[in-house]
Design a protein around this motif. Structure first.
Motif, short mmCIF file in Angstrom:
data_model
loop_
_atom_site.label_atom_id
_atom_site.label_comp_id
_atom_site.label_asym_id
_atom_site.label_seq_id
_atom_site.Cartn_x
_atom_site.Cartn_y
_atom_site.Cartn_z
N GLY A 362 0.83 -1.21 0.00
CA GLY A 362 0.00 0.00 0.00
C GLY A 362 0.86 1.25 0.00
N LEU A 363 1.89 1.26 0.82
CA LEU A 363 2.76 2.46 0.88
C LEU A 363 3.44 2.68 -0.47
N LYS A 364 3.89 1.58 -1.08
CA LYS A 364 4.52 1.71 -2.40
C LYS A 364 3.56 2.37 -3.38
N SER A 365 2.30 1.93 -3.36
CA SER A 365 1.37 2.50 -4.34
C SER A 365 1.04 3.96 -4.01
N CYS A 366 1.41 4.43 -2.82
CA CYS A 366 1.24 5.85 -2.48
C CYS A 366 2.53 6.64 -2.71
N GLY A 367 3.58 5.97 -3.22
CA GLY A 367 4.82 6.66 -3.55
C GLY A 367 5.89 6.60 -2.47
N VAL A 368 5.75 5.69 -1.50
CA VAL A 368 6.75 5.56 -0.42
C VAL A 368 7.61 4.33 -0.70
N MET A 369 8.92 4.46 -0.51
CA MET A 369 9.81 3.32 -0.76
C MET A 369 9.83 2.39 0.45
N THR A 370 9.57 1.09 0.22
CA THR A 370 9.56 0.11 1.31
C THR A 370 10.28 -1.16 0.88
N LYS A 371 10.70 -1.93 1.88
CA LYS A 371 11.28 -3.25 1.59
C LYS A 371 10.87 -4.20 2.70
N THR A 372 10.52 -5.44 2.34
CA THR A 372 10.20 -6.41 3.39
C THR A 372 11.11 -7.62 3.28
N THR A 373 11.33 -8.28 4.42
CA THR A 373 11.84 -9.64 4.44
C THR A 373 10.74 -10.45 5.13
N THR A 374 10.98 -11.74 5.38
CA THR A 374 9.92 -12.51 6.06
C THR A 374 9.59 -11.89 7.42
N ASN A 375 10.56 -11.21 8.00
CA ASN A 375 10.43 -10.82 9.41
C ASN A 375 10.70 -9.34 9.68
N SER A 376 10.83 -8.52 8.61
CA SER A 376 11.14 -7.10 8.86
C SER A 376 10.50 -6.21 7.80
N LEU A 377 10.38 -4.93 8.16
CA LEU A 377 9.87 -3.92 7.22
C LEU A 377 10.78 -2.70 7.28
N THR A 378 11.20 -2.23 6.10
CA THR A 378 12.01 -1.01 6.02
C THR A 378 11.22 0.04 5.24
N ILE A 379 11.21 1.27 5.77
CA ILE A 379 10.44 2.35 5.14
C ILE A 379 11.35 3.56 5.00
N VAL A 380 11.40 4.12 3.79
CA VAL A 380 12.22 5.32 3.58
C VAL A 380 11.30 6.53 3.69
N GLY A 381 11.52 7.34 4.71
CA GLY A 381 10.67 8.50 4.95
C GLY A 381 10.90 9.62 3.94
N THR A 382 9.88 10.47 3.77
CA THR A 382 10.00 11.58 2.81
C THR A 382 10.65 12.80 3.43
N GLY A 383 10.88 12.77 4.75
CA GLY A 383 11.47 13.92 5.42
C GLY A 383 10.48 15.06 5.60
N GLY A 384 9.22 14.75 5.60
CA GLY A 384 8.21 15.78 5.86
C GLY A 384 7.51 16.25 4.60
N ASP A 385 8.08 15.95 3.42
CA ASP A 385 7.37 16.31 2.18
C ASP A 385 6.11 15.48 2.09
N PRO A 386 5.03 16.06 1.53
CA PRO A 386 3.83 15.23 1.37
C PRO A 386 4.12 14.06 0.44
N ILE A 387 3.50 12.94 0.69
CA ILE A 387 3.67 11.81 -0.22
C ILE A 387 2.69 11.96 -1.38
N ASP A 388 2.87 11.20 -2.44
CA ASP A 388 2.02 11.37 -3.63
C ASP A 388 0.57 11.01 -3.35
N GLY A 389 0.34 9.84 -2.72
CA GLY A 389 -1.04 9.39 -2.49
C GLY A 389 -1.73 9.08 -3.80
N GLY A 390 -3.03 9.34 -3.85
CA GLY A 390 -3.77 9.13 -5.09
C GLY A 390 -4.16 7.69 -5.35
#
Ligand code: S3P
Length: 445
Positions: A362-390
């Motif tokens: 879901g975050l990817k489809s809103c323009g946020v970079m993420t990565k998962t493994t079986t047991n972890s989630l990594t999220i790259v924040g925008t630093g306060g800029d609005p995300i694309d959404g839509g």
């Protein structure tokens, strides 16, 4: 299915309360049913999950009535006493609620009755072996379809053996099922959990008169000993606001510029406050005010002001105390400065939905970079800029996924839509109205 759209929002401001704690509401109804005399519950969460428990407790013989109180409804339970529940003459439908299903399986396991439990497609896909195996130890029998999923027929025993078990997962649901079953077993039920999980059951059982002790035994493990066949006496219970529901408002206010929000009367059981610890580490402007105690649970007011957050790494040891809050924390991480890593979060895959996938995709489809493994989630924040959404996000029969994306819509360039808002009713009736009252712009389509 109700489509709901969350538009870019003004700041969130106000002083409010959130609906009652779901975990405590389920337990008050169940333990009230197993007590002798009248239990009166103030502030019960009147959501779909809890209504499923009310219905099931009535089917098991409890007399449950609702009256008007000075500030909200009062719920009166005239209990059957331990050993006194009756065989239901129909299936017990627990809808979307894992807590209701697992705890009620525990109660029935040590009673000489047979009952069948069913649930919605989400609940019917969740693992039940974790609760059935410990209950087989005491003599309960189950008819289950492949993979130990619902529907399940339980043949309980009235000659339950006291359990002595070390749990593999830190799960309050499994722990509570074992303890509730142990109420109708002679001798001592002894249980070791690998890490402390929420202890509402232990607190409430003691409050109703059971003899129960907990002991930290090193390496983060905890040993709980329950003396079987106590007499529980009906009590008055005041249910605090649910911190897992407050979580959506807390993060909403932290990420929406200009916000200043006070949430009054929130439960702050120390085994539930991992989100507050994580947000503080992210630099949040959060104040816990007026800490007090009600019916054996800690309660406080929480003041939140907007603040730019920074990314963090969250260790696996924090999982039990913020298990339900990872979806909303991943929203905070999406607009934080820097990268966040959530470690040891494999359990999220067996919640109301596979929440790891739901957040990463879901975050990817809103323009946020993420990565998962079986047991972890990594999220790259925008630093306060609005995300694309839509995007239009699938709720997956999961209330917390639905509410998390509606909160992300507050700070997106383009509105975020969820395909189904109905699951929100399982835990947070009135969420959309409350959000709009505070300044959000969410609309039913
Ligand atoms: C709950 C325990 C947690 C939590 C759930 C409520 C409870 O589940 O995720 O929403 O009330 O005991 P687990 O115990 O399986 O982690």
């Amino acid at each position: 299915m109700t489509l709901i759209c969350s538009n870019p929002s003004n700041s969130l401001n106000g002083s409010i309360t959130v609906p009652g704690d779901k975990s405590i509401s389920h337990r008050a109804l169940m333990i009230g049913t197993l007590a002798i005399g009248e239990t009166i519950i103030h502030g019960l969460l009147e959501s779909e999950d809890v209504k499923a428990t009310i219905k099931a407790m009535r089917q098991l013989g409890a007399d449950i009535r609702q009256t008007d109180g000075p500030d909200g409804n009062l719920w009166h339970i005239f209990g059957r006493g331990i050993g006194g529940i009756v065989e239901p003459n129909n299936v017990l439908d627990l809808g979307n609620s894992g807590t209701a299903a697992r705890l009620i399986i525990g109660i029935i396991a040590s009673h000489n009755i047979t009952a069948t439990i069913i649930g919605d497609p989400s609940l019917s896909s969740r693992p039940m072996q974790r609760v059935l195996d410990p209950l087989r130890n005491i003599g309960a029998q189950f008819v289950v379809r492949a993979g130990d999923k619902l529907p399940i027929t339980i043949s309980g025993t009235n000659q339950a053996l006291p359990n002595n078990i070390t749990l593999k997962v830190a799960s309050a649901q499994v722990k509570s099922a074992v303890l509730l079953a142990g109420l109708n077993a002679p001798g001592h039920t002894v249980l070791i959990e690998p890490r402390p999980s929420r202890d509402h059951t232990e607190r409430m059982l003691s409050y109703f008169g059971a003899k129960l002790s907990t002991e930290d035994i090193g390496n983060g493990s905890r040993k709980i000993t329950l003396v079987g066949q106590p007499e529980l006496t009906g009590r008055k219970i005041i249910v605090p606001g649910d911190i897992s529901s407050a979580a959506f408002l807390i993060v909403g206010a932290l990420i929406t510029p200009g916000s200043n929000l006070k949430i009054k009367n929130v439960g702050i059981n120390p085994l539930r406050t991992g989100l507050l610890d994580s947000l503080k580490e992210m630099g949040a402007n959060l104040k816990i005010l007026k800490v007090r105690e009600n019916s054996s649970e800690q309660v406080a007011d929480i003041q939140i002001k907007y603040k730019q957050l920074k990314g963090i790494t969250i260790p696996a040891t924090r999982v039990p105390s913020m298990i339900d809050e990872y979806p909303i924390l991943s929203i905070a991480a999406s607009v934080a400065q820097g990268t966040s890593v959530f470690k040891g979060v494999g359990e999220l895959r067996v919640k109301e939905s596979d929440r790891l996938t739901a957040m990463a995709e879901g975050l990817k489809s809103c323009g946020v970079m993420t990565k998962t493994t079986t047991n972890s989630l990594t999220i790259v924040g925008t630093g306060g800029d609005p995300i694309d959404g839509g995007a239009t996000i699938a709720s997956r029969l999961d209330h917390r996924i639905a509410m998390s994306y509606l909160i992300l819509g507050l700070v997106s360039k383009n509105p975020i839509t969820i395909d189904d808002g109905d699951p929100i009713e399982t835990s947070f009736p009135g969420f959309i109205n409350l959000m709009n009252q505070l300044g959000a712009n969410m609309e039913l389509k």
